[in-house]
Scaffold this active site. Structure first.
Site, mmCIF file in Angstrom:
data_model
loop_
_atom_site.group_PDB
_atom_site.id
_atom_site.type_symbol
_atom_site.label_atom_id
_atom_site.label_comp_id
_atom_site.label_asym_id
_atom_site.label_seq_id
_atom_site.Cartn_x
_atom_site.Cartn_y
_atom_site.Cartn_z
ATOM 1 N N TRP A 100 89.460 58.896 95.828
ATOM 2 C CA TRP A 100 89.975 58.399 94.544
ATOM 3 C C TRP A 100 90.036 59.516 93.530
ATOM 4 O O TRP A 100 90.988 59.617 92.757
ATOM 5 C CB TRP A 100 89.149 57.215 94.051
ATOM 6 C CG TRP A 100 89.220 56.049 94.979
ATOM 7 C CD1 TRP A 100 88.185 55.497 95.686
ATOM 8 C CD2 TRP A 100 90.394 55.290 95.355
ATOM 9 N NE1 TRP A 100 88.652 54.460 96.452
ATOM 10 C CE2 TRP A 100 89.990 54.311 96.276
ATOM 11 C CE3 TRP A 100 91.735 55.368 94.986
ATOM 12 C CZ2 TRP A 100 90.893 53.397 96.840
ATOM 13 C CZ3 TRP A 100 92.632 54.469 95.541
ATOM 14 C CH2 TRP A 100 92.209 53.495 96.459
ATOM 15 N N ASP A 167 86.087 57.083 86.103
ATOM 16 C CA ASP A 167 86.529 55.987 86.954
ATOM 17 C C ASP A 167 85.249 55.315 87.461
ATOM 18 O O ASP A 167 84.517 55.883 88.272
ATOM 19 C CB ASP A 167 87.356 56.541 88.114
ATOM 20 C CG ASP A 167 87.790 55.456 89.103
ATOM 21 O OD1 ASP A 167 87.406 54.291 88.936
ATOM 22 O OD2 ASP A 167 88.527 55.810 90.051
ATOM 23 N N LYS A 191 86.391 45.178 92.241
ATOM 24 C CA LYS A 191 85.203 45.667 92.931
ATOM 25 C C LYS A 191 83.930 44.993 92.423
ATOM 26 O O LYS A 191 82.982 44.858 93.161
ATOM 27 C CB LYS A 191 85.067 47.191 92.775
ATOM 28 C CG LYS A 191 86.299 47.968 93.234
ATOM 29 C CD LYS A 191 86.314 48.268 94.710
ATOM 30 C CE LYS A 191 87.650 48.776 95.227
ATOM 31 N NZ LYS A 191 88.216 49.898 94.507
HETATM 32 C C1 PLP Z 1 89.419 50.882 94.607
HETATM 33 C C2 PLP Z 1 89.311 52.080 93.756
HETATM 34 C C3 PLP Z 1 90.422 52.611 93.060
HETATM 35 C C4 PLP Z 1 91.808 52.038 93.201
HETATM 36 O O1 PLP Z 1 91.927 50.870 92.527
HETATM 37 P P1 PLP Z 1 93.319 50.071 92.441
HETATM 38 O O2 PLP Z 1 92.981 49.024 91.438
HETATM 39 O O3 PLP Z 1 93.618 49.560 93.807
HETATM 40 O O4 PLP Z 1 94.371 51.014 91.974
HETATM 41 C C5 PLP Z 1 90.218 53.697 92.250
HETATM 42 N N1 PLP Z 1 88.995 54.256 92.122
HETATM 43 C C6 PLP Z 1 87.920 53.787 92.773
HETATM 44 C C7 PLP Z 1 86.596 54.450 92.580
HETATM 45 C C8 PLP Z 1 88.047 52.690 93.617
HETATM 46 O O5 PLP Z 1 86.969 52.218 94.265
#
Ligand code: PLP
Length: 354
Positions: A100, A167, A191
């Site tokens: 990511w 993030d 998540k």
């Molecule tokens: C799942 C995830 C993403 C991507 O998320 P989307 O909503 O599918 O774009 C980005 N960063 C992390 C750390 C993730 O676990």
């Protein structure tokens, strides 16, 4: 029968949230209307949006500190470019801790000079780099606090004297941090907070307005702030379910309370991974994630035995990501301790049989 759901995302949410969400689909607030058929300008929905924003800031300890919580669309993946669009003038620093983070880097490169301050790619991202430095003249430092795929987690809040962007898709609301050290926090809902379809973005307002480029309205944080996250039709269902989950967490005692439970779950599983000679952990011990535990078999020829054991135990979502292989047990906030106990029992049964 409800499965023990270790899925990495979309993932388990509290059962009572599923119940309330399903009721609101049929009849919301006794209106004789579904949540998803009323106007987003209806006061019943505006209240949902206000509650969701307030709960997010309250749980993070960021009320009245100049932050605004937004519920946007496009997933965390859109934030990879949104961050750069809104904050990157000349150069930015990125810590590369996994898939990511690498994707965030790729998008931001379209907007300016990128400095990769450190990377753990040399070891297939199984650790968090330490001892790196960050140039003082960057517009911001971007980090990924929890690496969902590799199962590593940053356990500290960096302070390099530059704006900090994170993030937190897979560990927001799971552990205590000094969130006021961060200028922008973003997280895809699916998540730890709600269904796919919305992304929480928490922005410190004074970090905005410093780039020279013209920002298209939908990508401009200031536009969404000025419109209270209602610039266009928000993803009403995803926001509502997120609100219910945040309320559930608040009632439980907030991040402080859930952090203890999450630690208990992680300790239980990692202790078994370390003790059981048929398993080995993937991530470096000191950087192990309390959300996503990655592990492998010491002897791959026994894979069929273990796979049938955990499936018989009513467990779902244990296969590792293709870039790591092996297994990944995601232990998000709503996963009960009992589910981890069931997994550990299956691991112990495997030891007897293999
Ligand atoms: C799942 C995830 C993403 C991507 O998320 P989307 O909503 O599918 O774009 C980005 N960063 C992390 C750390 C993730 O676990």
């Amino acid at each position: 029968m409800k499965k023990h759901n270790f899925s990495a995302g979309p993932c388990i949410l509290p059962q009572e949230v599923f119940q309330k969400a399903s009721e609101a689909i049929i009849d919301f607030n006794g209106l004789g209307l579904s949540l998803i058929e009323i106007s987003h300008r209806d006061k019943n929905f505006i209240e949902v949006m206000d509650n969701a924003q307030n709960l997010a800031l309250e749980l993070l300890g960021l009320e009245n500190k100049g932050y605004k919580a937004l519920f946007l669309q496009g997933g965390a993946s859109t934030q990879f470019l949104n961050i750069a669009y809104n904050l990157l003038n000349e150069k930015a620093a990125y810590l590369n801790t996994g898939t990511w983070a690498s994707k965030a880097i790729k998008e931001a490169k379209l907007f300016g000079e990128l400095i990769e301050v450190a990377s753990s790619k040399d070891q297939n991202f199984n650790y968090i780099p330490k001892g790196f430095s960050v140039p003082s003249d960057v517009d911001y430092l971007h980090v990924t606090t929890n690496n969902t795929i590799f199962g590593t987690q940053i356990k500290q809040d960096y302070d390099f004297g530059v704006p900090l962007v994170a993030d937190m898709s897979s560990d927001i609301f799971s552990c205590q941090r000094d969130f006021s050290k961060y200028d922008v926090i973003y997280a895809g809902a699916q998540k730890n907070m709600g269904p796919a379809g919305t992304t929480l973005v928490v922005v410190k307002e004074d970090v905005l307005g410093k780039v020279e480029r013209v920002i298209p309205s939908m990508l401009d944080y200031q536009v969404h702030i000025d419109k209270d996250s209602m610039f266009n039709t928000p993803p009403v269902f995803a926001v509502y379910v997120s609100m219910l989950t945040l309320q559930w967490l608040k009632d439980l005692g907030g991040i402080q309370a859930i952090e203890k439970i999450n630690q208990e779950k992680a300790d239980l599983l990692y202790d078994e991974i370390d003790r059981n000679p048929l398993f080995k952990g993937f991530a470096a011990t000191e950087d192990r994630s309390n959300m996503n535990a990655t592990f492998n078999l010491t002897d791959d020829t026994t894979k069929d035995i273990f796979d049938s054991l955990w499936k018989e135990a009513n467990i779902n979502g244990l296969n590792g990501h293709r870039s790591v292989g092996g297994y990944r047990a995601s232990m998000y906030n709503a996963l009960p301790l009992n589910s981890v106990e069931v997994l550990v029992q299956a691991m112990q049964e495997f030891e007897k049989r293999a």
